[in-house]
Scaffold this motif. Sequence first.
Motif, mmCIF file in Angstrom:
data_model
loop_
_atom_site.group_PDB
_atom_site.id
_atom_site.type_symbol
_atom_site.label_atom_id
_atom_site.label_comp_id
_atom_site.label_asym_id
_atom_site.label_seq_id
_atom_site.Cartn_x
_atom_site.Cartn_y
_atom_site.Cartn_z
ATOM 1 N N GLY A 795 7.592 -18.886 -20.267
ATOM 2 C CA GLY A 795 8.037 -19.755 -21.346
ATOM 3 C C GLY A 795 8.198 -21.208 -20.938
ATOM 4 N N ARG A 796 7.653 -21.579 -19.773
ATOM 5 C CA ARG A 796 7.751 -22.965 -19.294
ATOM 6 C C ARG A 796 6.468 -23.694 -19.721
ATOM 7 N N TYR A 797 6.424 -24.050 -21.004
ATOM 8 C CA TYR A 797 5.169 -24.537 -21.583
ATOM 9 C C TYR A 797 4.723 -25.873 -21.018
ATOM 10 N N ALA A 798 5.623 -26.794 -20.811
ATOM 11 C CA ALA A 798 5.246 -28.118 -20.302
ATOM 12 C C ALA A 798 4.670 -27.988 -18.893
ATOM 13 N N ASP A 799 5.361 -27.209 -18.035
ATOM 14 C CA ASP A 799 4.864 -27.003 -16.672
ATOM 15 C C ASP A 799 3.511 -26.293 -16.692
ATOM 16 N N ALA A 800 3.388 -25.299 -17.583
ATOM 17 C CA ALA A 800 2.127 -24.566 -17.684
ATOM 18 C C ALA A 800 0.996 -25.508 -18.074
ATOM 19 N N ALA A 801 1.221 -26.339 -19.086
ATOM 20 C CA ALA A 801 0.178 -27.259 -19.545
ATOM 21 C C ALA A 801 -0.214 -28.231 -18.447
ATOM 22 N N GLU A 802 0.750 -28.691 -17.673
ATOM 23 C CA GLU A 802 0.454 -29.638 -16.584
ATOM 24 C C GLU A 802 -0.447 -28.987 -15.535
ATOM 25 N N ASP A 803 -0.085 -27.752 -15.137
ATOM 26 C CA ASP A 803 -0.900 -27.040 -14.144
ATOM 27 C C ASP A 803 -2.312 -26.786 -14.674
ATOM 28 N N LEU A 804 -2.392 -26.382 -15.936
ATOM 29 C CA LEU A 804 -3.690 -26.022 -16.497
ATOM 30 C C LEU A 804 -4.598 -27.234 -16.649
ATOM 31 N N ARG A 805 -4.027 -28.357 -17.062
ATOM 32 C CA ARG A 805 -4.858 -29.569 -17.190
ATOM 33 C C ARG A 805 -5.343 -30.037 -15.829
ATOM 34 N N ALA A 806 -4.496 -29.900 -14.818
ATOM 35 C CA ALA A 806 -4.923 -30.258 -13.461
ATOM 36 C C ALA A 806 -6.063 -29.341 -13.003
ATOM 37 N N ALA A 807 -5.946 -28.054 -13.316
ATOM 38 C CA ALA A 807 -7.004 -27.104 -12.953
ATOM 39 C C ALA A 807 -8.306 -27.448 -13.657
ATOM 40 N N ILE A 808 -8.228 -27.794 -14.955
ATOM 41 C CA ILE A 808 -9.429 -28.131 -15.717
ATOM 42 C C ILE A 808 -10.115 -29.357 -15.131
ATOM 43 N N ALA A 809 -9.313 -30.358 -14.753
ATOM 44 C CA ALA A 809 -9.894 -31.579 -14.195
ATOM 45 C C ALA A 809 -10.660 -31.292 -12.906
ATOM 46 N N ILE A 810 -10.080 -30.451 -12.027
ATOM 47 C CA ILE A 810 -10.765 -30.118 -10.777
ATOM 48 C C ILE A 810 -12.032 -29.315 -11.055
ATOM 49 N N CYS A 811 -11.931 -28.344 -11.957
ATOM 50 C CA CYS A 811 -13.099 -27.510 -12.267
ATOM 51 C C CYS A 811 -14.251 -28.348 -12.798
ATOM 52 N N ARG A 812 -13.940 -29.315 -13.671
ATOM 53 C CA ARG A 812 -15.003 -30.177 -14.196
ATOM 54 C C ARG A 812 -15.597 -31.035 -13.093
ATOM 55 N N ASP A 813 -14.756 -31.445 -12.157
ATOM 56 C CA ASP A 813 -15.237 -32.301 -11.067
ATOM 57 C C ASP A 813 -16.182 -31.554 -10.138
ATOM 58 N N ILE A 814 -15.904 -30.255 -9.894
ATOM 59 C CA ILE A 814 -16.734 -29.487 -8.959
ATOM 60 C C ILE A 814 -17.762 -28.627 -9.678
ATOM 61 N N GLY A 815 -17.790 -28.673 -11.030
ATOM 62 C CA GLY A 815 -18.782 -27.922 -11.793
ATOM 63 C C GLY A 815 -18.499 -26.444 -11.909
ATOM 64 N N ASP A 816 -17.230 -26.063 -11.928
ATOM 65 C CA ASP A 816 -16.842 -24.657 -12.049
ATOM 66 C C ASP A 816 -16.562 -24.353 -13.516
ATOM 67 N N ALA A 817 -17.621 -23.986 -14.259
ATOM 68 C CA ALA A 817 -17.470 -23.768 -15.697
ATOM 69 C C ALA A 817 -16.602 -22.551 -15.998
ATOM 70 N N VAL A 818 -16.712 -21.497 -15.196
ATOM 71 C CA VAL A 818 -15.934 -20.282 -15.458
ATOM 72 C C VAL A 818 -14.444 -20.550 -15.243
ATOM 73 N N GLY A 819 -14.100 -21.212 -14.131
ATOM 74 C CA GLY A 819 -12.705 -21.541 -13.887
ATOM 75 C C GLY A 819 -12.136 -22.436 -14.976
ATOM 76 N N GLU A 820 -12.930 -23.409 -15.417
ATOM 77 C CA GLU A 820 -12.499 -24.282 -16.506
ATOM 78 C C GLU A 820 -12.244 -23.488 -17.775
ATOM 79 N N ALA A 821 -13.122 -22.546 -18.072
ATOM 80 C CA ALA A 821 -12.998 -21.777 -19.314
ATOM 81 C C ALA A 821 -11.724 -20.935 -19.319
ATOM 82 N N TYR A 822 -11.422 -20.281 -18.185
ATOM 83 C CA TYR A 822 -10.179 -19.494 -18.156
ATOM 84 C C TYR A 822 -8.957 -20.395 -18.341
#
Length: 985
Positions: A795-822
Amino acid sequence: MRAWLDDEPLLLGPPAQRAVLGLLVLAGGQPVGLATLVDALWGDRPPASAVNVIQTHVKRLRRLLEPGRTPHSRSEVLPYLGDSYRLGVPADQIDIMRFRRLVRHAADGGGVAVLTEALALWQGRPFADLPLLAEHPRVLSIMAEHRAALGRYGAAMLAAGAVDRAISAFEEVAVADPLDEMGQARLVRAYAAAGLRAQACTTYHAVRRRLADELGVAPGPELTAAYQEILDDDSRAHVLTGPPIAVVRTVPAELLADVPVFIGRAYELGELDRLTIAPEQDTIVIVVVSGTAGVGKTALATRWAHRARDRFPDGQLYIDLRGYDQEQPVSPDAALARFLRSLGLPGEQVPGDVEERAARYRSLLDGRRMLILLDNAASVDQIRPLLPGSAGSVVLVTSRDSLPGLIVRHGARRLDLDVLRREDALALLRRLVGEWATAEIGAAEALATQCARLPLAVRIAAELVHRRAPAALAEVVGELADHRRRLNLLSTGDSHSTIGVVFSWSYRDLPPGAARMFRLLGLHPGTDVDGFGAAALLGGEEATARECLELLAGRHQVQRIGDRYGMHDLLRAYAKDLAVRNGEVDLPRRVLEFYLHTAATAMDVLYPAERDRRPRVPRPAGALPTLHDVGTSLAWLDAERANLVATAVHAAEHGHAWYPVRLALVLLRYLESGGHYADAVALHEHALRAAESVPDHRSAAQLRINLGVVAVQQGRYAEAGAELRRALELAYEVGDDFARMRALGNLGHVYQWQGRYRKAARMLAEAIALARDTGAKGTEARGLGNLGHVRLRQGRYADAAEDLRAAIAICRDIGDAVGEAYALVYLGHVESALGRYDEAGEYHEHALILFRGATEPAGEAYALDGLGGVDLSRGEHEQALDRLSEALELFRRIRERAGEARVANSLGEVAAAMGRPAEARGHHLAALRLAAEIGNRYEQSRAQAGMEPLGEVEGRLASSAVATSVTSSGETPTMLDDPMSESML
């Protein structure tokens, strides 16, 4: 539809993509509008995404045809012009354009040589692999051009006296357009010129009947004139030759005795009934029954002949041509002499010349209704002189060869005889063995399998059981377990009924290359091979390997299924025995190198962002398939999965530890994402034993992590935790930071599923810190995604969103489409929890596109589940049901039980919102039982929440399940949406 780039054949992708290229080829360099392409592919029912689909096909074709083109630069080969595409390839590089140029040149005085060159470009029906284009006007047009060119070529050959070549050309035209009277008239005249009067007359009458039946017209002047010319020639010939020699008319009855115990083959007997009925009164009927040695061709032909003998009042001729016998095959002239005597011709009047014998034979058969059974034929040349010249008789041929020349030239029909059905093989065994087979059904099934369900082998095995009497069937099964010993035991002492000897007759006549291919196939531990796998076996070119395979398939020494070739167990045992005797005792290393490298190439295409996590493998010598996109790569892995596992098991058992270890580390993502769990476990267990035998503790740590990943996918969380903790210990022992990261991350994943969120968060945080210290961006991104998922659960939505956006940014940078999608799916659930459904829907839609592009079925299903939840929140219940039903089908297909439990709960919530309480209870109860079975406490808790209004018994079940969840984990599961995270760290 084929294409080459610098002499390398290209794999052009799925049928629709090849059809797009085909339509552009047909346009001859002119632009083709999007509307035209859509209409050709879908007709009047195109999907809403039709234009996007075509654009995707064009994009992939550009990558194929212009691999060196820089991104975003203008395509020269497939430029976009307004709302159209054009194929910018020179005309001399397109076969149909070259064909047209050569035909024009021949018409302008270039001569027959130029026309021959044009016709040599033709390789069968255009676009035969693309049913979408079968009736396209431009395809029909170029087929007409081909027929016209063939007609001109045939006329030129006839004028030059090359009658055989003229007949071949005219026959091809006649088959392609049976209602073309001009083409049929040319064929009639060509037959007459070759002295084939009966065939000329038969052709004329067949066309006459076809014109009457289909068009309601009589033959025109050209066809009528051709027939009249034959009649005029016959009248002149009779005046010159006088009356025929008198013959004592006899009614031969030469069939072999019927088989005493004949089981099954009802379908095949019915097919022979159908195939031996002439579709037209003037048609000669020839049927070829082909199949491997010992499959029962003679028995089937004999049984049918006895059933059908009343159809042939003028008698039945039979001869064993001994085409594959150790003795000398029967020559056509010897067979003709015997048949002539059977038909009543005195021995002294049998002509000495084979052509004269054939002519007299055709004359004696004229007007008679006879069955001619030609058994064990080896070639068309052995059969052709024995064919009747006029309609009325039926020729039934048995052969190990498929005899394509008899089918193409003489219109024969084919019946390929396969091994017995399982039920029929068991029934035959019961009839032959008696009560033992009935009492020991398991042993009987094993014995039928050991005999490859070949009738001859089953009969020999039954005799072996009788010789062992009163021993049990199981004893014989045990004796036959060894493949090499099996061949010796399946012997009767008679060369005509000993399996190994019967097989040897076919092998003896093989050319050296095909014989070596046959032997090496016996060493291959898999079930079948394609051309490239065969080339790796042979150590040569793919084209050479395919030629050998085609020759073996034509002789039924391998079975062709699509573009793959395999053999049954008895033939494989015989081939392996030959290989060992020839000094070829083990699977060549080049085969292992071929499979490993091609699998690694496919994985690099499917999961490019994870390339650095997989071991690098060298490129082997020899031919390799071109895996240029997700579709071709996934198709190759799917087709070769059984071979990859089989070769790994073989290599592990024969001391080649390097191969199963590397292959397992290469293939994990494909196996677990596709739901191929049994194959994943088999491969990794053999690889782990091989690594520990060396010993190789680094690889052992990685392999245990992989086994843990597979166990998680199957919902076996306790087993997964044990493997991962052992892997973590090994990683610390050998100082392998990468293994430590993966073990920690996946342990966090297991704890997450068990509802132990605080412990999961600690493990994931440690993995992320280690990834940052070592610069492992991909592992950091997956860890952040999984940590965001845990915080979503908490239920820690703000922390969750922060982690997930950071993950998406890295995945896009390294071309990991599957990781980005999850990560996008998790972020969608965060937005849903905050009531922002439009944003949630956008995240899930984006994730769905990425998953489908990467062919990730599990992720696709989780994205569909997320969209179903958004639809439910918006009150769009029917759409929610559609999406969730599709997700459930995907999860069941890949056997992902956690996902199946999740969607069952989602369906229950939708049913409840639609006012269907009974249906909702059914879904939640199914989810509860499945989640309790695999230990998924979150879905148990979710099911219990949905079942609160239930009756006493179901309520107790739900409450008990949740109580167990809380007691075991020490943490009460938070009721939030949760897709399964992508497990690979």
